[in-house]
Design an enzyme around this catalytic site. Structure first.
Site, PDB file in Angstrom:
ATOM      1  N   GLY A  30      97.157 -84.996 -85.769  1.00  0.00           N
ATOM      2  CA  GLY A  30      95.747 -85.246 -85.884  1.00  0.00           C
ATOM      3  C   GLY A  30      95.267 -87.012 -86.014  1.00  0.00           C
ATOM      4  O   GLY A  30      95.039 -87.513 -87.119  1.00  0.00           O
ATOM      5  N   GLY A  34      89.962 -93.813 -85.741  1.00  0.00           N
ATOM      6  CA  GLY A  34      88.757 -93.647 -86.715  1.00  0.00           C
ATOM      7  C   GLY A  34      88.931 -92.454 -87.539  1.00  0.00           C
ATOM      8  O   GLY A  34      88.171 -92.340 -88.383  1.00  0.00           O
ATOM      9  N   GLY A  37      94.272 -89.359 -89.819  1.00  0.00           N
ATOM     10  CA  GLY A  37      95.419 -89.461 -89.540  1.00  0.00           C
ATOM     11  C   GLY A  37      95.894 -90.729 -88.997  1.00  0.00           C
ATOM     12  O   GLY A  37      97.070 -91.338 -89.211  1.00  0.00           O
ATOM     13  N   SER A 160      90.699 -79.207 -98.268  1.00  0.00           N
ATOM     14  CA  SER A 160      89.416 -79.621 -98.277  1.00  0.00           C
ATOM     15  C   SER A 160      88.634 -79.308 -99.565  1.00  0.00           C
ATOM     16  O   SER A 160      89.030 -77.936 -99.996  1.00  0.00           O
ATOM     17  CB  SER A 160      88.605 -79.587 -97.313  1.00  0.00           C
ATOM     18  OG  SER A 160      86.922 -80.120 -97.479  1.00  0.00           O
ATOM     19  N   TYR A 187      85.322 -72.377 -91.829  1.00  0.00           N
ATOM     20  CA  TYR A 187      85.968 -73.307 -92.198  1.00  0.00           C
ATOM     21  C   TYR A 187      86.716 -73.396 -93.781  1.00  0.00           C
ATOM     22  O   TYR A 187      87.796 -73.696 -93.969  1.00  0.00           O
ATOM     23  CB  TYR A 187      85.023 -74.753 -92.061  1.00  0.00           C
ATOM     24  CG  TYR A 187      85.742 -76.045 -92.524  1.00  0.00           C
ATOM     25  CD1 TYR A 187      86.448 -76.759 -91.683  1.00  0.00           C
ATOM     26  CD2 TYR A 187      85.294 -76.551 -94.016  1.00  0.00           C
ATOM     27  CE1 TYR A 187      87.181 -77.723 -92.258  1.00  0.00           C
ATOM     28  CE2 TYR A 187      85.768 -77.954 -94.281  1.00  0.00           C
ATOM     29  CZ  TYR A 187      86.717 -78.311 -93.305  1.00  0.00           C
ATOM     30  OH  TYR A 187      87.187 -79.674 -93.701  1.00  0.00           O
TER      31      TYR A 187
END
Length: 326
Positions: A30, A34, A37, A160, A187
């Site tokens: 990834g 911006g 990664g 996360s 998610y």
């Protein structure tokens, strides 16, 4: 050892472990410009690592490579096309890695999608679970021989704080084929799976030199939030204004939100905390939901994941210590 906190930058961490980073081969998944990664890859390259830029778009990989070379002209970079939503692509990428000369020292499993509308992977899995977890599960296991060639290999699973939005739904990980789909529960499930994966890798590979860690990277404005809607900002009104701008000072920068990636990858002082969850550059198991560190659920997820990729992965027997080394 140096002390790290939420204001520590990736460069500061890399400076602290410069000798450990130089010359190491690190795969980062990834790497869109911006994003986390790309920043991790930039810092690693500037400190002399050999960086494998893994992503599904060759064009985006090349853009990141060009950006890195503007800063570090002699950066040792390698491109690896890896679409985590396709097990065929994952297997093809892994075959390429297995042909590399020399070991892979670290795999930083950073790629991810967040809060996306219901979709399926090439194999028919719910896309967030399929891409964020199953794709990385398959890729990491397939390249394991190259990791085990390294003197101190690590697997870094980027999770996360969003794992609190949902455990792994073992009885219905696909949300009834989308009929009951909740994108934030999905998610959360995928991020819980990222943590459980590190827990089980640590457990299975205890006899070897391999260490595995998961982490919450912090918060920064990146493309991963591109699927967020006005309704989402209202749902998370404690954190966002209606226009999508953050409330308060919880959001960091790319530089601070990638520091923990590098702590997990290179800090020798956490080696005895194998399987741990990190936040703000420190081991923070107390900040994880209990279900995300549950060893029984970690083992159950591994079995399910093997079923979903149609392949079993058995850890090797203990690796003998190198002769003549204390």
């Amino acid at each position: 050892m140096p002390a790290f906190d939420k204001k520590t930058t990736a460069t500061e961490v890399a400076d602290a472990f410069a000798a450990d980073i130089k010359g190491k081969t690190v795969i980062v998944t990834g790497v869109t410009a911006g994003g986390y990664g790309a920043e991790v890859a930039r810092v690693l390259a500037s400190h002399g690592a050999k960086v494998v830029l893994a992503g599904r778009s060759s064009k985006k990989i090349q853009e990141t490579a060009e950006n890195i070379r503007k800063e570090t002209p002699k950066a040792e970079l390698r491109e690896l096309v890896l679409d985590l939503s396709s097990q065929k692509s994952v297997r093809s990428a892994a075959e390429e890695v297995l042909k590399y000369s020399g070991p892979v020292d670290v795999a930083i499993l950073n790629a991810g999608i967040m809060g996306t509308p219901y979709a399926k992977t090439a194999e028919g899995l719910e896309s967030q679970f399929g891409s964020n977890h199953v794709g990385h599960f398959l890729f990491t296991n397939l390249i394991m021989p190259k990791l085990l060639e390294a003197p101190a290999p690590r697997v870094v699973s980027v999770a996360s704080v969003g794992h609190f939005w949902g455990p792994v739904r073992f009885d219905d990980y696909g949300f009834e084929e989308g009929k009951t789909y909740d994108k934030w529960a999905a998610y959360g499930q995928s991020k819980t799976a990222n943590i459980l994966f590190a827990v089980e890798v640590a457990e299975r590979y205890k006899p070897t030199k391999l260490k595995a860690f998961s982490l919450h990277p912090g918060g920064a404005a990146t493309g991963i939030a591109s699927s967020m809607t006005k309704e989402d900002y209202e749902k998370f009104s404690d954190y966002y204004n209606p226009d999508g701008t953050p409330k308060g000072d919880w959001m960091g920068t790319l530089e601070t939100s990638t520091a923990t990636h590098l702590v997990a990858a290179f800090d020798p002082s956490i080696a005895d905390k194998n399987g741990a969850y990190l936040v703000d550059g420190n081991v923070a198991n107390e900040q994880a939901a209990p279900y995300a560190l549950d060893k029984d659920q970690a083992a159950q997820l591994w079995t399910l994941s093997e079923e979903l990729v149609g392949q079993k992965f058995a850890p090797p027997s203990a690796q003998p210590a190198a002769a003549g080394l204390n």
